[in-house]
Motif scaffolding. Structure first.
Motif, short mmCIF file in Angstrom:
data_model
loop_
_atom_site.label_atom_id
_atom_site.label_comp_id
_atom_site.label_asym_id
_atom_site.label_seq_id
_atom_site.Cartn_x
_atom_site.Cartn_y
_atom_site.Cartn_z
N SER A 272 -5.89 0.90 6.11
CA SER A 272 -7.26 -0.06 6.10
C SER A 272 -8.54 1.01 5.16
O SER A 272 -8.11 1.93 5.59
N GLU A 273 -9.49 0.78 5.02
CA GLU A 273 -10.88 0.95 3.91
C GLU A 273 -12.09 0.76 4.69
O GLU A 273 -11.82 -0.74 5.39
N ASP B 160 -16.07 4.34 -7.87
CA ASP B 160 -16.08 5.68 -6.18
C ASP B 160 -16.31 6.92 -6.54
O ASP B 160 -16.58 7.22 -7.43
N SER C 154 -4.13 4.41 5.80
CA SER C 154 -3.29 3.77 4.50
C SER C 154 -3.37 2.38 4.55
O SER C 154 -3.43 1.89 3.28
N SER D 21 -16.24 0.31 3.04
CA SER D 21 -17.41 0.94 2.32
C SER D 21 -18.90 0.60 2.57
O SER D 21 -18.91 -0.38 3.38
N TYR E 2 -15.47 -3.97 5.42
CA TYR E 2 -14.21 -3.40 5.74
C TYR E 2 -13.03 -4.32 5.16
O TYR E 2 -12.56 -5.88 5.55
N LYS F 150 -10.90 12.38 3.38
CA LYS F 150 -10.55 10.26 3.48
C LYS F 150 -12.21 10.26 2.78
O LYS F 150 -12.10 9.32 3.45
N THR F 151 -13.36 10.35 2.87
CA THR F 151 -14.31 9.78 2.64
C THR F 151 -14.93 10.32 1.42
O THR F 151 -15.47 11.48 1.16
N ARG G 27 0.57 -1.40 0.29
CA ARG G 27 -0.48 0.01 -0.08
C ARG G 27 1.03 1.59 -0.16
O ARG G 27 -0.05 2.28 0.00
N LYS H 95 -17.06 5.70 1.10
CA LYS H 95 -16.02 4.76 0.80
C LYS H 95 -15.34 5.74 2.26
O LYS H 95 -15.12 6.95 1.51
N HIS H 96 -14.58 5.62 3.33
CA HIS H 96 -13.84 5.73 3.86
C HIS H 96 -12.68 5.39 4.00
O HIS H 96 -12.47 3.82 4.57
N GLN H 97 -11.74 6.27 3.96
CA GLN H 97 -9.96 5.69 3.89
C GLN H 97 -9.49 5.81 5.26
O GLN H 97 -9.43 6.92 6.21
#
Length: 802
Positions: free
Chosen positions: A307-308, A237, A305, A310, A360, A265-266, A35, A300-302
């Motif tokens: 993990s995310e 996205d 770096s 949706s 997740y 981030k979203t 990543r 979608k939320h980060q």
């Protein structure tokens, strides 16, 4: 007066004439495993010499890109070349693309590894097709409905009518499963047939779809409960930089889609559509008035770096009424008879459904963990009265059911240091099913009545694992997977070892352009809730006592794939499917494998898990990506589909079309014009003739209001072959702050006629009274009404992006 507006007119045309004719793509490039961002990576717009290089933060910006749909290819030393999906570029819309590059562990020299835009995996080296959004939107006759577009692909049969049932390699529409961003979506159509998957209009809005992966065999172990196909939809996205809007207006519905950032981030993307078919159908005097509405969203939320998460949602509300005034001012006797037949058979219906879920993902150094939680619910109501009187004594059908599922699935994918890829996981589902049914039924044995209420609570569980690896310097790919499924319905189904599902796939590179592929697998599918929850008069779950089993299908597929160039491929596949434990109707003495392509409910009856069948054949598929604006695909399938009848003899199933041919092509012209065409040839499918003696009996006909099928002659007759040509023309205008696409789509442009089974109706006298047989007072005098169609169906629409 004109002089007053001359300055505004001048500004408008100046803007049109001198607006930009190129756009920008932005994005970021990261290592799929670590990543981490990748600096100084080459980025090229596919099919052009336009490109750029990522900066030290892995970010890139490519300018002077031709407006319209574009993709990019990304190459970097020691990594596989990656190809993005298609993204729409306009003056106002700047796509942001995140590209994940995968290291090639077999690289020995300092060279750039070249791959293909036709992506596949070790687990599924064959029986997979992919569609991008550009292919979906521009498909002639598809009307931007993803499921109709899929009917262009190899192995897929289509009906001459307006339904979009997915019939794969001789299998019933019951046998398909659908996933949206990894979350299962049980209801994929408006007015969906319960116990099956088909319907007239897809719920999925193409404006939110990035691509579709379509599997007809070689299923991965983490996706279960399918026998013929798994269809995975990947959503777009939201744009992280600015708010984008798309408005659509077509001949059947209107919609709006918004996407953009919520914070740094979203992102989000959301759409809503509403149909106005009820007004159109009333205007052109059709006997039924459908209305549908749907919504769809993704957030979608980060988290970091590594993990995310949706959140996704999809739902619909459908209502179906009768147009009882349809015959007002109509003078054509045949039209009046046809309208009266439809009014007498179709129930008033309402459905609503939704699916919501969260996915997740956590990216570790050598593994990826995914947790998926979802809930879906579907309510289906239908009511029918004799002669549509609404009198309690005339009630023929009162049906109300609800299906609810709560699901959780965990997966761990490991990429080991010795190049093994291992996927393993577990799944757990809680399901609730309720059904209240009153129905009068007439068949060759006479009239019967169903009257029961059922409530069912079930727990489903699954275990799965798959291991894959490339050998011989990546020339040989192997994958082996297993899956176990169970449900606490009866002793047979509780034991997961009774639903043991192994699968294996192999791929060998005979040369740099030619591959030999093969797969074999045993797949299981739970019978529909309508079957599980059916009760007899004593309130007993009769199918539970009949030792109901999972349906099983064993697949064997092998084939060759030739890639004559980077943007072209030709494949040949042979397939064999063997079915066991298919539900067999005790009432009608037929396999339920023959049902599923009509409206209503499938499986609300007593069955046994005793039906067997098979399908086999071969497919030839050729595809060429855009070359000088020209693109196309050709697909031919030969298929034989057979199931055993009550005498244990193999007979053609309802899906035994024999020959399927689709030719699709298009050309991008100058000044943003595009034209495309699709030709379809579908071999005639078998059908069952009427039992005229049983149909004419007054007691029977007053219940069925239609002909009764003679299941002693199951599928002994066959419709004529059908062919159709669809044509579509697109024109797009790009201005500084918005773009406009106008399309004109003509289905069945030369008016090819298809003939289906005729309607069987009682003859009436001058007063409209049904005529009774002079020789038998217990029977009507029946006549047949032609049921053919050859309508040229024009459609048009406008898409505005700003």
């Amino acid at each position: 007066m004109i002089k007053k507006y001359l300055p505004l007119i001048f500004v408008f045309f100046f803007t049109i004439m001198f607006s930009q004719n190129s756009g920008i793509i932005k994005g970021k490039i990261i290592d799929a495993k670590t990543r981490e961002v990748l600096p100084y990576v080459n980025v090229l717009v596919t099919g052009t010499t336009i490109g750029s290089v990522s900066n030290e933060n892995g970010e890139f910006e490519v300018s002077k890109i031709p407006l319209g749909y574009n993709s990019i290819q990304v190459s970097y030393l020691g990594y596989l070349t990656a190809y993005s999906e298609d993204y729409l570029v306009t003056n106002e819309k700047t796509p942001f693309i995140i590209i994940e590059l995968t290291q090639n562990n077999e690289v020995l020299n300092e060279v750039t590894i070249v791959s293909s835009p036709f992506r596949k995996t070790i687990e599924t080296p064959l029986s997979k097709q992919s569609l991008g959004i550009a292919e979906i939107e521009r498909n002639p006759g598809g009307n931007r409905d993803v499921l109709k577009v899929i009917q262009s692909l190899p192995g897929v049969a289509s009906n001459p009518g307006f339904r979009n049932d997915i019939i794969i390699r001789g299998g019933s529409p019951v046998e398909n499963k659908f996933y949206l961003d990894g979350i299962e979506v049980p209801v994929i159509n408006h007015f969906q047939t319960q116990g099956s998957t088909g319907g007239p209009v897809g719920i999925m809005n193409a404006d939110l779809i990035r691509n579709v992966d379509f599997y007809t065999s070689s299923f991965q172990a983490n996706k279960g409960n399918a026998l013929s196909s798994i269809i995975e939809f990947t959503q777009k996205d939201g744009n992280p930089d600015k708010l984008n809007t798309r408005a659509t207006l077509g001949t059947s519905d209107a919609g709006i889609t918004l996407d953009g950032p919520i914070n740094d981030k979203t992102t989000f993307i959301v759409s809503a559509r509403q149909s106005y078919l009820q007004f159109l159908f009333k205007l052109i005097k059709l006997p039924f008035l459908p209305t549908y509405n749907d919504f769809q969203f993704k957030v979608k939320h980060q988290l970091s770096s590594k993990s995310e998460i949706s959140l996704i949602g999809l739902g619909a509300i459908d209502k179906f009424k009768l147009n009882k005034s349809v015959n007002n001012d109509v003078t054509d006797i045949d039209v009046i008879k046809r309208n009266n037949y439809i009014l007498s058979t179709i129930p008033v219906q309402e459905q609503w459904n939704y699916t919501v879920g969260a996915s997740y993902k956590h990216f570790s150094e050598n593994s990826t963990q995914q947790l998926v939680i979802s809930r879906n619910e579907w309510e289906n109501n239908a009511k029918k009265y004799f002669n549509n009187t609404a009198n309690a004594s005339d009630l023929l059908l009162n049906y109300k059911s609800r299906e609810t599922e709560n699901k959780i699935r965990f997966e761990n994918t490991i990429n080991s240091k010795n190049s093994y890829k291992i996927n393993m996981g577990v799944g757990l589902q809680n399901a609730a099913y309720s059904n209240a049914t009153f129905q009068k039924i007439a068949n060759s044995n006479g009239v019967s009545e169903i009257d029961f209420s059922s409530d069912l609570s079930l727990m489903k569980y699954s275990l799965f694992g798959q291991i894959s690896k490339k050998h011989l310097n990546s020339k040989l790919g192997t994958s082996f997977g297993v899956r176990f499924d169970g449900i606490d319905y009866n002793d047979e189904m509780k034991n997961i070892f009774n639903q043991f599902s192994p699968r294996i796939s192999l791929s060998y590179e005979l040369s740099s352009k030619l591959l030999l592929n093969a797969s074999a697998g045993s797949y299981n599918q739970l019978p529909a809730y309508t079957i599980l929850g059916y009760r007899e008069a004593s309130n007993t779950l009769v199918n539970k006592n009949n030792n109901l089993k999972y349906i099983n299908a064993k697949h064997l597929v092998t084939g060759l794939e030739l890639k004559p160039s980077q943007d072209a491929r030709i494949s040949l596949e042979g397939f064999y499917k063997s079915y066991n434990n298919y539900p067999f109707s005790l009432r009608d003495q037929i396999s339920l494998a023959n049902l599923g392509s009509d409206f209503g409910v499938i499986g609300n009856e007593e069955v046994t898990s005793t039906s067997k069948g098979r399908s086999y054949g071969f497919e030839i598929f050729a595809q060429k990506k855009s070359y000088n604006g020209l693109y196309g695909l050709v697909s031919y399938t030969f298929v034989v589909s057979e199931f055993k009848d009550k005498n244990d003899s193999c007979i053609p199933s309802s899906w035994d079309n024999k020959h399927l041919l689709t030719i699709t092509g298009g050309k991008k012209l100058q000044k943003n014009w595009e034209i495309g065409g699709k030709f379809r040839f579908v071999g005639g499918s078998p059908f069952t003739p009427y039992d005229l003696a049983a149909s004419s009996t007054i007691e029977n006909y007053n219940i069925s209001n239609s002909g009764i099928l003679n299941y002693n002659a199951l599928n002994t007759e066959r419709y004529s072959n059908y062919h159709q040509l669809d044509v579509r023309v697109d024109k797009t205008w790009y201005w500084e702050h918005f773009s406009l696409n106008f399309y004109f789509d003509i289905q069945n442009i030369y008016g090819s006629e298809s003939t289906q089974q005729s309607y069987l109706i009682p003859s009436v006298d001058a007063n409209g009274t049904r005529i009774i047989d002079a020789n038998d007072s217990s029977k009507y005098v029946l006549e047949e009404i032609d049921n053919s169609s050859g309508t040229v169906l024009p459609r048009f629409g406008v898409i505005i992006d700003f």
